[in-house]
Each structure stands twice: as structure tokens, then as C-alpha cells.
Design a protein around this motif. Structure first.
Motif, mmCIF file in Angstrom:
data_model
loop_
_atom_site.group_PDB
_atom_site.id
_atom_site.type_symbol
_atom_site.label_atom_id
_atom_site.label_comp_id
_atom_site.label_asym_id
_atom_site.label_seq_id
_atom_site.Cartn_x
_atom_site.Cartn_y
_atom_site.Cartn_z
ATOM 1 N N PHE A 1 -17.170 -60.889 11.693
ATOM 2 C CA PHE A 1 -18.385 -60.103 11.865
ATOM 3 C C PHE A 1 -18.911 -59.573 10.535
ATOM 4 O O PHE A 1 -18.142 -59.076 9.715
ATOM 5 C CB PHE A 1 -18.089 -58.934 12.802
ATOM 6 C CG PHE A 1 -19.176 -57.894 12.861
ATOM 7 C CD1 PHE A 1 -19.017 -56.659 12.245
ATOM 8 C CD2 PHE A 1 -20.348 -58.153 13.530
ATOM 9 C CE1 PHE A 1 -20.010 -55.705 12.296
ATOM 10 C CE2 PHE A 1 -21.352 -57.207 13.597
ATOM 11 C CZ PHE A 1 -21.183 -55.969 12.979
ATOM 12 N N ILE A 2 -20.237 -59.711 10.344
ATOM 13 C CA ILE A 2 -20.865 -59.151 9.151
ATOM 14 C C ILE A 2 -21.745 -57.973 9.535
ATOM 15 O O ILE A 2 -21.583 -56.861 9.043
ATOM 16 C CB ILE A 2 -21.739 -60.194 8.434
ATOM 17 C CG1 ILE A 2 -20.933 -61.420 8.041
ATOM 18 C CG2 ILE A 2 -22.384 -59.584 7.199
ATOM 19 C CD1 ILE A 2 -21.817 -62.531 7.483
ATOM 20 N N ILE A 3 -22.719 -58.239 10.418
ATOM 21 C CA ILE A 3 -23.699 -57.221 10.767
ATOM 22 C C ILE A 3 -24.356 -57.609 12.078
ATOM 23 O O ILE A 3 -24.410 -58.784 12.419
ATOM 24 C CB ILE A 3 -24.758 -57.062 9.640
ATOM 25 C CG1 ILE A 3 -25.609 -55.807 9.832
ATOM 26 C CG2 ILE A 3 -25.623 -58.315 9.494
ATOM 27 C CD1 ILE A 3 -26.445 -55.440 8.616
ATOM 28 N N ASP A 4 -24.834 -56.634 12.801
ATOM 29 C CA ASP A 4 -25.532 -56.918 14.053
ATOM 30 C C ASP A 4 -26.840 -56.134 14.103
ATOM 31 O O ASP A 4 -27.095 -55.244 13.278
ATOM 32 C CB ASP A 4 -24.651 -56.602 15.268
ATOM 33 C CG ASP A 4 -24.151 -55.155 15.306
ATOM 34 O OD1 ASP A 4 -23.373 -54.822 16.219
ATOM 35 O OD2 ASP A 4 -24.515 -54.354 14.423
ATOM 36 N N ILE A 5 -27.674 -56.503 15.068
ATOM 37 C CA ILE A 5 -28.957 -55.821 15.238
ATOM 38 C C ILE A 5 -29.391 -55.930 16.695
ATOM 39 O O ILE A 5 -29.170 -56.960 17.340
ATOM 40 C CB ILE A 5 -30.037 -56.399 14.282
ATOM 41 C CG1 ILE A 5 -31.287 -55.530 14.303
ATOM 42 C CG2 ILE A 5 -30.366 -57.860 14.634
ATOM 43 C CD1 ILE A 5 -32.262 -55.856 13.171
ATOM 44 N N ARG A 6 -29.972 -54.885 17.194
ATOM 45 C CA ARG A 6 -30.500 -54.893 18.557
ATOM 46 C C ARG A 6 -32.005 -55.103 18.507
ATOM 47 O O ARG A 6 -32.649 -54.837 17.503
ATOM 48 C CB ARG A 6 -30.158 -53.584 19.257
ATOM 49 C CG ARG A 6 -28.675 -53.359 19.323
ATOM 50 C CD ARG A 6 -28.236 -52.243 20.222
ATOM 51 N NE ARG A 6 -26.796 -52.042 20.062
ATOM 52 C CZ ARG A 6 -25.877 -52.801 20.649
ATOM 53 N NH1 ARG A 6 -26.231 -53.777 21.435
ATOM 54 N NH2 ARG A 6 -24.601 -52.581 20.435
ATOM 55 N N SER A 7 -32.569 -55.512 19.619
ATOM 56 C CA SER A 7 -33.982 -55.909 19.630
ATOM 57 C C SER A 7 -34.941 -54.741 19.482
ATOM 58 O O SER A 7 -36.129 -54.949 19.273
ATOM 59 C CB SER A 7 -34.296 -56.678 20.914
ATOM 60 O OG SER A 7 -34.039 -55.868 22.042
ATOM 61 N N ASN A 8 -34.434 -53.528 19.585
ATOM 62 C CA ASN A 8 -35.313 -52.368 19.379
ATOM 63 C C ASN A 8 -35.437 -52.006 17.894
ATOM 64 O O ASN A 8 -36.041 -50.990 17.545
ATOM 65 C CB ASN A 8 -34.819 -51.165 20.184
ATOM 66 C CG ASN A 8 -33.434 -50.713 19.781
ATOM 67 O OD1 ASN A 8 -32.754 -51.388 19.006
ATOM 68 N ND2 ASN A 8 -33.017 -49.583 20.302
#
Lengths: 115, 106
Positions: free
Chosen positions: B46-53
Motif C-alpha cells: 500500500f502507498i496511498i488511497d483516496i475516496r471519491s469525495n
């Protein structure tokens, strides 16, 4: 840092034989997954497992495959009557919450070679 | 669309330069995206995540940008280092993209 461990690192099996790949997920995780990666290709989802049952599976995960959590720590993938095209890296992963909420932690894989 | 096959897209970058790795997705209802790094002989990390908001999220030396209008995701790595050499995958839940191989030239 806790990690997912997989054994063996490399498994060589004759075509038609059964193989069991083993994984120890991170201890407080609740969701478990198997993926495969054919050499040079993308990571493909096989199955997810929660609360002692399969929660989702892909088209790849047919009757040849089964998963089990035989005790509180191990998570296994069984492949019956292996075929040449089953040769791939198989990755186990785990997460505390679902994939809708957090990333998974992956093991370093088992390389399965079918002869 | 994505290509499928044995030849990963490759990005070669000079050490110290910034890298941008792109990813397209097809499901407009997708709401959670993750970038993983896979080094040779290892599992995805895992590096980074993002949510659609969100449109942007920053980590240490990495930034993810999300453009929902065109269904496009990018990973930016600042001051690329030899240790960044790996295959990078975007993922939406359990579905992975084909990956991009990043080669850092010393």
C-alpha cells in the motif's frame, strides 16, 4: 509491523495433483483474500472470505478452488487437479475492514509451478 | 481502455525528477481507490488511497489526484529515487489495473 506470511515460497507440482497454499493473515484482521498474478500480468482477484464463509469470488474461482480457515490463524487455498495454466504467483491478503474502507495487506506470495 | 498482455507500460525517469503514473477506471460509481507498489519478488504494498469525495490526497513524497469527470487517477512521486523503481498498480477495491513499471535512471 505485523505482516501476512505465506508458505511455501515456491511450490512445484505435477499436473493433476492437488496443492494447498497457506497463509497466516495479520492477527486482528477479519477479511481475507486470495489473488493470483500470472507472470508479467496484473493481479487478479480470486476470492474474499469473512466470518468463515466466502463473501465474494471471481469467475476464475471455479469448482477447482476452495478456501478454508481451519483454525484461528491460518487461511488456505486448495487447488484440485492442477492444470498447467494454474502456474502463477498466488498472493494472500488481509484487512481489518472491507475493501470499501481500507487497503489490504499482502504477503509476498507463493510461486506455483505446474509441470 | 486498458491493454492486456505481457508488456507493461514503462515509465523511465531520471533520479530526482518527478514521476506521474496514470490510471483510468470505467465504473463511475467507484468510490475508493488505492495505489500499490510491487517490487520484484514481493507482494503489492500500500502507498496511498483516496475516496471519491476528494480530488487530491498527499502523503510523503506522493500525491494522488482523482478526476471523476474523466474517470482518471494519477500518482505523482516527487524527487524520484532508485528505491522507487517498481511496478505501480491502481486498484478499486479488489480490481487491479494492469500496472506501470517505473524505472529510475541514476
Amino acid at each position: 509491523e505485523p505482516e501476512v506470511t505465506q508458505t511455501p515460497s515456491h511450490q512445484v507440482t505435477q499436473m493433476g495433483q492437488e496443492v494447498i497454499l497457506r497463509c497466516v493473515p495479520i492477527s486482528n484482521h477479519l477479511y481475507f483474500y486470495w489473488y493470483r498474478q500470472i507472470l508479467g500480468q496484473k493481479v487478479e482477484f480470486l476470492v474474499s472470505f469473512y466470518n468463515n464463509e466466502i463473501s465474494e469470488k471471481s469467475e476464475i474461482f471455479d469448482d477447482q478452488f476452495s478456501v478454508e480457515r481451519p483454525d484461528g490463524s491460518n487461511f488456505t487455498l486448495k487447488i484440485r487437479s492442477t492444470k498447467l495454466e494454474d502456474s502463477a504467483m498466488y498472493f494472500c491478503a488481509s484487512s481489518y475492514l472491507t475493501t470499501e474502507n481500507q487497503p489490504q495487506h499482502f504477503g509476498d506470495g507463493t510461486r506455483l509451478s505446474i509441470l | 481502455g486498458e491493454s492486456v498482455g505481457l508488456h507493461l507500460p514503462t515509465l523511465s525517469v531520471q533520479e530526482g525528477d518527478n514521476s506521474i503514473i496514470n490510471c483510468a477506471y470505467s465504473n463511475s460509481a467507484s468510490d475508493y481507490f488505492i495505489w500499490y507498489k510491487q517490487e520484484s519478488g514481493k507482494g503489492p504494498q500500500f502507498i496511498i488511497d483516496i475516496r471519491s469525495n476528494m480530488d487530491k490526497r498527499q502523503g510523503q513524497r506522493v500525491t494522488v489526484l482523482l478526476n471523476k469527470t474523466v474517470k482518471h487517477l494519477s500518482l505523482q512521486i516527487a524527487a524520484t529515487q532508485p528505491g522507487d523503481s517498481a511496478v505501480y498498480f491502481c486498484a478499486e477495491k479488489v480490481t487491479f489495473g494492469i500496472g506501470t513499471k517505473l524505472q529510475v535512471i541514476p
